[in-house]
Scaffold this motif. Structure first.
Motif, short mmCIF file in Angstrom:
data_model
loop_
_atom_site.label_atom_id
_atom_site.label_comp_id
_atom_site.label_asym_id
_atom_site.label_seq_id
_atom_site.Cartn_x
_atom_site.Cartn_y
_atom_site.Cartn_z
N VAL A 6 0.86 -1.17 0.00
CA VAL A 6 0.00 0.00 0.00
C VAL A 6 0.90 1.22 0.00
O VAL A 6 1.79 1.34 0.84
CB VAL A 6 -0.90 0.03 1.26
CG1 VAL A 6 -1.73 1.30 1.29
CG2 VAL A 6 -1.79 -1.19 1.31
N ASP A 10 -1.59 5.88 -3.32
CA ASP A 10 -2.71 5.04 -3.76
C ASP A 10 -3.91 5.17 -2.82
O ASP A 10 -5.06 5.24 -3.26
CB ASP A 10 -2.29 3.57 -3.85
CG ASP A 10 -1.33 3.29 -4.99
OD1 ASP A 10 -1.27 4.11 -5.93
OD2 ASP A 10 -0.64 2.26 -4.93
N VAL A 11 -3.63 5.21 -1.53
CA VAL A 11 -4.72 5.31 -0.55
C VAL A 11 -5.40 6.66 -0.67
O VAL A 11 -6.63 6.75 -0.66
CB VAL A 11 -4.18 5.09 0.88
CG1 VAL A 11 -5.26 5.34 1.91
CG2 VAL A 11 -3.63 3.67 1.02
N ALA A 13 -5.53 8.58 -3.34
CA ALA A 13 -6.28 8.58 -4.60
C ALA A 13 -7.59 7.81 -4.44
O ALA A 13 -8.64 8.24 -4.94
CB ALA A 13 -5.43 7.97 -5.72
N ALA A 14 -7.55 6.68 -3.75
CA ALA A 14 -8.78 5.91 -3.51
C ALA A 14 -9.78 6.72 -2.69
O ALA A 14 -10.98 6.67 -2.94
CB ALA A 14 -8.44 4.60 -2.80
N ALA A 15 -9.28 7.47 -1.73
CA ALA A 15 -10.16 8.29 -0.90
C ALA A 15 -10.88 9.33 -1.75
O ALA A 15 -12.07 9.59 -1.55
CB ALA A 15 -9.35 8.98 0.20
N GLY A 17 -11.72 9.03 -4.86
CA GLY A 17 -12.77 8.33 -5.59
C GLY A 17 -13.96 8.01 -4.72
O GLY A 17 -15.11 8.14 -5.13
N LEU A 18 -13.71 7.60 -3.49
CA LEU A 18 -14.80 7.29 -2.57
C LEU A 18 -15.59 8.54 -2.21
O LEU A 18 -16.81 8.51 -2.11
CB LEU A 18 -14.25 6.64 -1.30
CG LEU A 18 -13.69 5.23 -1.48
CD1 LEU A 18 -12.90 4.81 -0.25
CD2 LEU A 18 -14.81 4.25 -1.77
N GLY A 70 -14.61 7.90 2.49
CA GLY A 70 -13.56 8.71 1.90
C GLY A 70 -12.73 9.42 2.96
O GLY A 70 -11.50 9.46 2.88
N VAL A 73 -10.51 6.80 4.72
CA VAL A 73 -9.38 6.38 3.90
C VAL A 73 -8.37 7.52 3.76
O VAL A 73 -7.16 7.29 3.73
CB VAL A 73 -9.86 5.85 2.52
CG1 VAL A 73 -8.70 5.56 1.60
CG2 VAL A 73 -10.70 4.60 2.71
N THR A 74 -8.85 8.75 3.72
CA THR A 74 -7.94 9.90 3.70
C THR A 74 -7.10 9.91 4.97
O THR A 74 -5.88 10.13 4.92
CB THR A 74 -8.73 11.22 3.57
OG1 THR A 74 -9.41 11.22 2.31
CG2 THR A 74 -7.81 12.43 3.64
#
Length: 98
Positions: A6, A10-11, A13-15, A17-18, A70, A73-74
């Motif tokens: 991880v 990446d984390v 960026a995923a946040a 998106g969420l 989100g 994850v942020t």
């Protein structure tokens, strides 16, 4: 045993998106309202009205869940980033092993 890597980027960026889920939910609600308007006066009117009613009551929960997920994850991404920086600092300072 499985392993995965991880990266903080990446984390984070995923946040992003969420967090966008809530905006998508509002857009979907608008599209459904347009469909319901098109069904007015047709045999599908009652079904569309019921569908829109159900979606209207559920979609805000999806949007809120997206915001909360989100944000979580942020926070995780920030924690990973801080830890990553601390480990890199320790290795650069000769305190880490390699």
């Amino acid at each position: 045993m499985s392993e995965f890597m991880v990266t903080p980027e990446d984390v984070i960026a995923a946040a992003g998106g969420l967090s966008a889920i809530s905006g998508g939910v509002e857009q979907l609600r608008g599209h459904l309202a347009g469909c319901a308007g098109a069904a007015a006066g047709t045999p599908a009117d009652g079904a569309m009205e019921g569908l829109l009613g159900h979606f209207s009551s559920v979609l805000p929960h999806f949007g809120l869940a997206g915001q909360h997920l989100g944000a979580a994850v942020t926070g995780a991404g920030a924690g990973y980033s801080l830890t990553d920086s601390e480990v890199a600092g320790a290795c650069d300072g000769g305190q880490g092993g390699g």
